[in-house]
Design an enzyme around this catalytic site. Sequence first.
Site, short mmCIF file in Angstrom:
data_model
loop_
_atom_site.label_atom_id
_atom_site.label_comp_id
_atom_site.label_asym_id
_atom_site.label_seq_id
_atom_site.Cartn_x
_atom_site.Cartn_y
_atom_site.Cartn_z
N ASN A 181 -1.92 1.93 5.79
CA ASN A 181 -1.07 0.83 5.35
C ASN A 181 -0.77 -0.01 6.57
OD1 ASN A 181 0.91 -0.85 4.29
ND2 ASN A 181 2.50 0.74 4.31
N GLY A 182 -1.05 -1.32 6.50
CA GLY A 182 -0.79 -2.19 7.64
C GLY A 182 -2.01 -3.05 7.94
N ARG A 233 3.77 -0.03 -4.93
CA ARG A 233 3.59 -0.59 -3.58
C ARG A 233 2.29 -1.39 -3.45
NH1 ARG A 233 6.84 1.69 0.35
NH2 ARG A 233 5.33 0.97 1.85
N HIS A 289 17.46 -37.27 -7.66
CA HIS A 289 16.68 -37.70 -6.50
C HIS A 289 15.21 -37.35 -6.63
CE1 HIS A 289 20.40 -38.82 -4.53
NE2 HIS A 289 20.90 -37.68 -4.98
N LYS A 304 12.58 -14.92 -10.53
CA LYS A 304 12.36 -13.78 -11.42
C LYS A 304 11.40 -14.16 -12.54
CE LYS A 304 13.47 -11.31 -9.68
NZ LYS A 304 13.94 -10.70 -8.48
N GLU A 350 17.20 -17.70 -7.95
CA GLU A 350 16.78 -16.33 -8.24
C GLU A 350 16.26 -16.23 -9.68
OE1 GLU A 350 16.03 -13.82 -6.69
OE2 GLU A 350 16.22 -12.14 -8.05
N LYS A 378 5.70 -4.21 -3.98
CA LYS A 378 7.14 -4.06 -3.79
C LYS A 378 7.58 -4.31 -2.36
CE LYS A 378 11.23 -2.92 -5.32
NZ LYS A 378 11.89 -3.89 -6.19
N CYS A 402 0.84 -1.19 0.00
CA CYS A 402 0.00 0.00 0.00
C CYS A 402 0.88 1.25 0.00
CB CYS A 402 -0.93 0.10 1.19
SG CYS A 402 -2.10 -1.25 1.30
N TRP A 404 -2.80 -2.67 -1.70
CA TRP A 404 -2.57 -4.11 -1.85
C TRP A 404 -3.49 -4.76 -0.84
CZ3 TRP A 404 -0.96 -8.47 0.83
CH2 TRP A 404 -0.57 -9.56 0.03
N GLU A 451 7.73 -14.76 -11.19
CA GLU A 451 6.98 -13.61 -10.66
C GLU A 451 6.53 -12.63 -11.74
OE1 GLU A 451 10.72 -11.15 -8.74
OE2 GLU A 451 8.74 -10.60 -8.08
O1 M6R Z 1 12.48 -5.33 0.68
P1 M6R Z 1 12.94 -6.73 0.85
O2 M6R Z 1 14.26 -7.00 0.21
O3 M6R Z 1 12.93 -7.19 2.28
O4 M6R Z 1 11.88 -7.63 0.09
C1 M6R Z 1 11.91 -9.02 0.18
C2 M6R Z 1 11.11 -9.65 -0.93
O5 M6R Z 1 9.77 -9.28 -0.84
C3 M6R Z 1 11.64 -9.24 -2.30
O6 M6R Z 1 12.99 -9.56 -2.41
C4 M6R Z 1 10.88 -9.95 -3.42
O7 M6R Z 1 11.07 -11.32 -3.35
C5 M6R Z 1 11.34 -9.37 -4.75
N1 M6R Z 1 10.66 -8.15 -5.03
C6 M6R Z 1 11.14 -10.32 -5.87
O8 M6R Z 1 11.71 -9.81 -7.03
#
Ligand code: M6R
Length: 624
Positions: free
Chosen positions: A104-105, A27, A520, A501, A497, A619, A2, A78, A504
């Site tokens: 937000n929260g 956000r 395995h 990527k 990673e 984010k 948010c 969000w 997502e």
């Molecule tokens: O702000 P942060 O690094 O703590 O965020 C952690 C994850 O939410 C963040 O790395 C997320 O997995 C990425 N945006 C994915 O690309």
Amino acid sequence: MCGIIGCTGRDDAVDVVLHGLATLEYRGYDSAGLALVSGPQAAPELRVVKRAGKLASLQQAVEGQALPGRSGIGHTRWATHGAPTDRNAHPHVSGDGRLAVVHNGIIENHEALRSELVAAGVELASETDTELVAHLVAAERDALAGDGQAATTGSALAEALRRTVRRLEGQYALAVLDVHEPETIVAARYGAPLILGHDDDVSWLASDIAGLIAHTRDVEVLLDRQLAVLTPGGIAVTDLDGEPTEGLRYKVDWDVDAAEKQGYPHFMLKEIYEQPQALTDTLLGRLGEDGLLSLDEQRLAEGELRRIDKVYVVACGTSYHAGMVGRYAIEHWARLGVEVEIASEFRYRDPILNPHTLVVAISQSGETTDTIAAAAHARDQRAPVLAITNVVGSTLARQSDGVLYTRAGPEIGVAATKTFLTQVVATAVLALFLAQERRTLLPEEIGDAFARLEALGPLLEQVLAHDDRIAELAHHLSGADYFMFIARHAGLPIALEGALKLKEISYLHAEGFPAGEMKHGPIALIDDGGPVIAVATRSHVRAKLLSNLAEVRARGAVVVALATEGDPEIHAAADHVIGLPDVHELLAPILAVVPLQLLAYHVAVALGRDVDQPRNLAKTVTVE
Ligand code: M6R
């Protein structure tokens, strides 16, 4: 999670709130809304416009409407409590229609508060926890007026919010606008970020700096259990007893261009291309003229790090993968045992921690709830906490005993790219710093390793030059419905990673595996033509990886290998090879991640996905 924006003192409040929402949309993008105090001074009224869906729906709804007003608040959501509908979109309004709240929260005692309000005859218009706050603040404001009580700060709204937040459990960043005090915005924070912006004759607030940077660089981080009263003449911060206090005030050192696309089709691509510079910035000035490495902030007692005998790294998502890469360097250079843990799991475990355990918390935003809680869990057991974060003044930075900033600049694409790369660089610097403290490396060895890190900048440019080829390959592979990423040793986190990527932003199924684990179980997934992406750069386990590639290829996989340039054997083991400059095997992940970021990007573009704002994500994850 948010985004909140607010401004008081601008005649075009509606425009600046909409602009602010555009900069904060990353956000959360389930709905957007705004509230303004409009109308003549003698008879001001609250105007609220809100729409489910992306900001574009709100912009459309606002178009053509006359919405004058000098103070406004906005929100991009969000969804947590209540589906992403118009009704549940913020701002939420009190029963008298004169007070609006954005939040937000999560208010954890919302059930009890809801029952209380319903029992008192309040009619609720939404399923959200936020709406309850609007009713509670309005009731407190009315009670204060009824009692004829003077508010501590001169703002009845501030006192009403103070009384309300004392009753809230959970996390909140709240901004409240009330027709009774038309040029005042009152804000409070606990566990969710809120930044105040100081400016001549205008006061600002936003969830993060990206929302403010077009207007001011003079910012103040509102701290937990603080409340701010914004008027055009300035901002007053108090604690929950109404006593004047201060947040964390500083000047932002990046400018508005950093938060704009600058001709790139997406923020993600721009941020991938910014990596050579980000790497350089992260390393800048770390090695002093005396040949000694230092942290950005260091609140640990002299010699404390020398006595460390164990390291835990805690993080989420991409930051967790950065921690996994860092483990290899810390073990190898500083000779310390390292466990890397998902923060949301670690925080509920009972790990063996003591003052000799260093907990390294990695978070781009420095606001991820689980990572902050994991760090707090460590501190409760007297373990020192060192943060690696991109955001100066973030909660994690403030609550840690030492900080290494990644200095990647703002990252707007939801998919982390340059912040991952700089986190990995920071973990390498930390490994060398610990080696220096523990004397496990000679000063010249540290200097040599640091120089190798610095040399990666131009090499990253060479890797980026493969972009067109990777785009072609991505186009070719984008019809696949399942991707496997495999690697060994320090390449493994890069495989994980790469898979994260891809999934997502393209919504394709992708998984990363240690190559040695394939036999395995996972190898059963291989069928004709399924892509297997391998991180196969030079390392002491490369020969083992080549055997694993032969095994998947024999079962019909199409193998794409990231390999060290000039590797004579790789062409026989893979269908497609992307050559990377030859670097130390502990540093190779820093180069190898880039083609995987580009691959994910181009597959997502080929599939027509919303690259910068992928579905269901946000984010910064400020809820559990
Ligand atoms: O702000 P942060 O690094 O703590 O965020 C952690 C994850 O939410 C963040 O790395 C997320 O997995 C990425 N945006 C994915 O690309």
